[in-house]
Design a protein around this motif. Sequence first.
Motif, PDB file in Angstrom:
ATOM      1  N   LYS A 140      51.770  88.159  82.894  1.00 43.68           N
ATOM      2  CA  LYS A 140      51.645  86.838  82.267  1.00 43.68           C
ATOM      3  C   LYS A 140      50.283  86.206  82.519  1.00 43.68           C
ATOM      4  O   LYS A 140      49.844  85.358  81.743  1.00 43.68           O
ATOM      5  CB  LYS A 140      52.760  85.923  82.742  1.00 43.68           C
ATOM      6  N   GLU A 141      49.613  86.610  83.586  1.00 40.76           N
ATOM      7  CA  GLU A 141      48.302  86.023  83.871  1.00 40.76           C
ATOM      8  C   GLU A 141      47.303  86.315  82.757  1.00 40.76           C
ATOM      9  O   GLU A 141      46.412  85.500  82.491  1.00 40.76           O
ATOM     10  CB  GLU A 141      47.752  86.488  85.229  1.00 40.76           C
ATOM     11  N   TYR A 142      47.462  87.451  82.069  1.00 42.74           N
ATOM     12  CA  TYR A 142      46.579  87.757  80.949  1.00 42.74           C
ATOM     13  C   TYR A 142      46.820  86.788  79.792  1.00 42.74           C
ATOM     14  O   TYR A 142      45.886  86.332  79.140  1.00 42.74           O
ATOM     15  CB  TYR A 142      46.765  89.196  80.477  1.00 42.74           C
ATOM     16  N   LEU A 143      48.083  86.488  79.548  1.00 41.31           N
ATOM     17  CA  LEU A 143      48.399  85.521  78.496  1.00 41.31           C
ATOM     18  C   LEU A 143      47.908  84.128  78.854  1.00 41.31           C
ATOM     19  O   LEU A 143      47.429  83.393  77.990  1.00 41.31           O
ATOM     20  CB  LEU A 143      49.907  85.486  78.236  1.00 41.31           C
ATOM     21  N   HIS A 144      48.029  83.755  80.127  1.00 41.88           N
ATOM     22  CA  HIS A 144      47.530  82.445  80.552  1.00 41.88           C
ATOM     23  C   HIS A 144      46.018  82.363  80.361  1.00 41.88           C
ATOM     24  O   HIS A 144      45.506  81.324  79.931  1.00 41.88           O
ATOM     25  CB  HIS A 144      47.902  82.160  82.006  1.00 41.88           C
ATOM     26  N   LEU A 145      45.325  83.437  80.662  1.00 37.54           N
ATOM     27  CA  LEU A 145      43.877  83.470  80.467  1.00 37.54           C
ATOM     28  C   LEU A 145      43.530  83.353  78.978  1.00 37.54           C
ATOM     29  O   LEU A 145      42.624  82.597  78.599  1.00 37.54           O
ATOM     30  CB  LEU A 145      43.304  84.765  81.048  1.00 37.54           C
ATOM     31  N   LEU A 146      44.260  84.081  78.153  1.00 30.64           N
ATOM     32  CA  LEU A 146      44.016  84.021  76.708  1.00 30.64           C
ATOM     33  C   LEU A 146      44.311  82.614  76.177  1.00 30.64           C
ATOM     34  O   LEU A 146      43.539  82.070  75.393  1.00 30.64           O
ATOM     35  CB  LEU A 146      44.856  85.059  75.967  1.00 30.64           C
ATOM     36  N   ARG A 147      45.399  82.022  76.623  1.00 33.33           N
ATOM     37  CA  ARG A 147      45.736  80.663  76.182  1.00 33.33           C
ATOM     38  C   ARG A 147      44.676  79.655  76.621  1.00 33.33           C
ATOM     39  O   ARG A 147      44.366  78.708  75.898  1.00 33.33           O
ATOM     40  CB  ARG A 147      47.104  80.264  76.700  1.00 33.33           C
ATOM     41  N   LYS A 148      44.117  79.855  77.801  1.00 33.16           N
ATOM     42  CA  LYS A 148      43.047  78.976  78.277  1.00 33.16           C
ATOM     43  C   LYS A 148      41.829  79.086  77.360  1.00 33.16           C
ATOM     44  O   LYS A 148      41.214  78.078  77.000  1.00 33.16           O
ATOM     45  CB  LYS A 148      42.675  79.347  79.714  1.00 33.16           C
ATOM     46  N   GLU A 149      41.487  80.305  76.973  1.00 31.73           N
ATOM     47  CA  GLU A 149      40.357  80.504  76.056  1.00 31.73           C
ATOM     48  C   GLU A 149      40.659  79.926  74.679  1.00 31.73           C
ATOM     49  O   GLU A 149      39.761  79.408  74.008  1.00 31.73           O
ATOM     50  CB  GLU A 149      40.001  81.989  75.936  1.00 31.73           C
ATOM     51  N   ILE A 150      41.914  80.003  74.255  1.00 37.23           N
ATOM     52  CA  ILE A 150      42.300  79.423  72.969  1.00 37.23           C
ATOM     53  C   ILE A 150      42.097  77.914  73.002  1.00 37.23           C
ATOM     54  O   ILE A 150      41.555  77.335  72.063  1.00 37.23           O
ATOM     55  CB  ILE A 150      43.763  79.783  72.619  1.00 37.23           C
ATOM     56  N   LYS A 151      42.495  77.278  74.099  1.00 34.05           N
ATOM     57  CA  LYS A 151      42.312  75.825  74.228  1.00 34.05           C
ATOM     58  C   LYS A 151      40.837  75.445  74.221  1.00 34.05           C
ATOM     59  O   LYS A 151      40.442  74.461  73.590  1.00 34.05           O
ATOM     60  CB  LYS A 151      42.992  75.307  75.490  1.00 34.05           C
ATOM     61  N   THR A 152      40.028  76.228  74.917  1.00 35.98           N
ATOM     62  CA  THR A 152      38.581  75.978  74.930  1.00 35.98           C
ATOM     63  C   THR A 152      38.017  76.101  73.520  1.00 35.98           C
ATOM     64  O   THR A 152      37.226  75.265  73.074  1.00 35.98           O
ATOM     65  CB  THR A 152      37.876  76.967  75.876  1.00 35.98           C
ATOM     66  N   PHE A 153      38.436  77.157  72.816  1.00 41.85           N
ATOM     67  CA  PHE A 153      37.973  77.343  71.452  1.00 41.85           C
ATOM     68  C   PHE A 153      38.432  76.195  70.556  1.00 41.85           C
ATOM     69  O   PHE A 153      37.655  75.674  69.753  1.00 41.85           O
ATOM     70  CB  PHE A 153      38.477  78.673  70.877  1.00 41.85           C
ATOM     71  N   GLN A 154      39.687  75.787  70.696  1.00 40.85           N
ATOM     72  CA  GLN A 154      40.219  74.732  69.840  1.00 40.85           C
ATOM     73  C   GLN A 154      39.474  73.411  70.021  1.00 40.85           C
ATOM     74  O   GLN A 154      39.246  72.690  69.051  1.00 40.85           O
ATOM     75  CB  GLN A 154      41.717  74.533  70.091  1.00 40.85           C
ATOM     76  N   LYS A 155      39.076  73.103  71.251  1.00 36.79           N
ATOM     77  CA  LYS A 155      38.308  71.877  71.490  1.00 36.79           C
ATOM     78  C   LYS A 155      36.975  71.923  70.746  1.00 36.79           C
ATOM     79  O   LYS A 155      36.585  70.960  70.078  1.00 36.79           O
ATOM     80  CB  LYS A 155      38.065  71.677  72.982  1.00 36.79           C
ATOM     81  N   SER A 156      36.267  73.028  70.878  1.00 29.94           N
ATOM     82  CA  SER A 156      34.976  73.133  70.198  1.00 29.94           C
ATOM     83  C   SER A 156      35.170  73.232  68.684  1.00 29.94           C
ATOM     84  O   SER A 156      34.350  72.726  67.916  1.00 29.94           O
ATOM     85  CB  SER A 156      34.179  74.315  70.725  1.00 29.94           C
ATOM     86  N   PHE A 157      36.261  73.851  68.250  1.00 22.80           N
ATOM     87  CA  PHE A 157      36.553  73.976  66.819  1.00 22.80           C
ATOM     88  C   PHE A 157      36.791  72.603  66.189  1.00 22.80           C
ATOM     89  O   PHE A 157      36.285  72.318  65.097  1.00 22.80           O
ATOM     90  CB  PHE A 157      37.774  74.887  66.616  1.00 22.80           C
ATOM     91  N   LYS A 158      37.531  71.747  66.886  1.00 23.41           N
ATOM     92  CA  LYS A 158      37.798  70.403  66.358  1.00 23.41           C
ATOM     93  C   LYS A 158      36.507  69.610  66.191  1.00 23.41           C
ATOM     94  O   LYS A 158      36.302  68.939  65.179  1.00 23.41           O
ATOM     95  CB  LYS A 158      38.765  69.655  67.258  1.00 23.41           C
ATOM     96  N   LYS A 159      35.615  69.699  67.168  1.00 20.42           N
ATOM     97  CA  LYS A 159      34.328  69.004  67.074  1.00 20.42           C
ATOM     98  C   LYS A 159      33.506  69.554  65.916  1.00 20.42           C
ATOM     99  O   LYS A 159      32.900  68.803  65.145  1.00 20.42           O
ATOM    100  CB  LYS A 159      33.537  69.159  68.380  1.00 20.42           C
ATOM    101  N   TRP A 160      33.481  70.860  65.792  1.00 17.21           N
ATOM    102  CA  TRP A 160      32.704  71.502  64.737  1.00 17.21           C
ATOM    103  C   TRP A 160      33.263  71.157  63.366  1.00 17.21           C
ATOM    104  O   TRP A 160      32.524  70.874  62.441  1.00 17.21           O
ATOM    105  CB  TRP A 160      32.685  73.011  64.970  1.00 17.21           C
TER     106      TRP A 160
END
Length: 132
Positions: free
Chosen positions: A103-123
């Motif tokens: 599950k730690e791999y999924l948590h890492l991926l979800r963390k990256e998704i959140k980071t991407f989503q923040k920058s995506f919303k601004k863009w």
Amino acid sequence: MEKNGINSLPVYKNSLVLRDLSGALAHYFSSEGKAFSRRTLGLRAIIAESIATDASLIPVTIEKAYTSNSLHNRLKNVTFITIIMRNIISYCNGLEKDGIKEKEYLHLLRKEIKTFQKSFKKWRKSLVSNES
């Protein structure tokens, strides 16, 4: 917009990180490798491969939106990225419900998704406001 400037966009950089992480996750869960047909792969490998495929479309779509002169095309690409992100999150949920132990791999991926989503919303906001 010039093509060279895309490498300096945070959303593009985050999409590359997401693509690379998704590819590594797909490789990890596809223990059978590429020598087998899609029918012989397990469900986890198929889902992980789908995550990697979808994530690889994001940087390409960002580049299309960035280089487009048409607001309509930009918004179409933004909508496509939103759909891809929804799919990736669903795939993560599917892997988790399938009972993966890592599950730690999924948590890492979800963390990256959140980071991407923040920058995506601004863009996304900057794309629309630049046209106004």
